[in-house]
Design a protein around this motif. Structure first.
Motif, PDB file in Angstrom:
ATOM      1  N   GLU A   1      77.078  53.800  71.265  1.00 19.69           N
ATOM      2  CA  GLU A   1      78.501  53.780  70.904  1.00 19.69           C
ATOM      3  C   GLU A   1      78.749  54.576  69.630  1.00 19.69           C
ATOM      4  OE1 GLU A   1      80.326  49.918  70.722  1.00 19.69           O
ATOM      5  OE2 GLU A   1      80.242  49.679  72.892  1.00 19.69           O
ATOM      6  N   SER A   2      77.836  54.481  68.685  1.00 16.24           N
ATOM      7  CA  SER A   2      77.974  55.249  67.446  1.00 16.24           C
ATOM      8  C   SER A   2      77.887  56.747  67.720  1.00 16.24           C
ATOM      9  CB  SER A   2      76.895  54.848  66.441  1.00 16.24           C
ATOM     10  OG  SER A   2      77.049  53.507  66.065  1.00 16.24           O
ATOM     11  N   ALA A  18      81.087  57.924  69.297  1.00 18.13           N
ATOM     12  CA  ALA A  18      82.230  57.926  68.377  1.00 18.13           C
ATOM     13  C   ALA A  18      82.252  59.144  67.459  1.00 18.13           C
ATOM     14  CB  ALA A  18      82.217  56.646  67.538  1.00 18.13           C
ATOM     15  N   SER A  19      81.139  59.839  67.368  1.00 17.43           N
ATOM     16  CA  SER A  19      81.064  60.982  66.450  1.00 17.43           C
ATOM     17  C   SER A  19      80.434  62.187  67.143  1.00 17.43           C
ATOM     18  CB  SER A  19      80.243  60.616  65.208  1.00 17.43           C
ATOM     19  OG  SER A  19      80.109  61.742  64.377  1.00 17.43           O
TER      20      SER A  19
END
Length: 69
Positions: A39-40, A43-44
């Protein structure tokens, strides 16, 4: 943060660990990888681009499953 500041040895060790998580027979471990790491990365885009040099096949598959949801 380590991806942005770490050296290659640390980053490679992390992605080796993530790959062991992604290859685990325990669904909870794979879910932790998905929620905590993938997910991290999703997100980027900038961090994912950098991580893509280190990400291994099973971890990549978990990432792609998450993004497809």
């Amino acid at each position: 943060r380590i991806i942005q500041e770490g050296d290659d040895t640390e980053i490679e060790a992390l992605f080796d660990f993530f790959e062991r998580m992604a290859s685990s027979s325990d669904y909870r471990v794979r879910k932790l990888l998905s929620i905590g790491i993938c997910e991290s990365l999703a997100a980027s885009p900038e961090v994912y681009r950098y991580a893509s040099f280190y990400i291994k096949p099973e971890t990549q598959a978990e990432y792609e499953r998450l993004v497809a949801e």
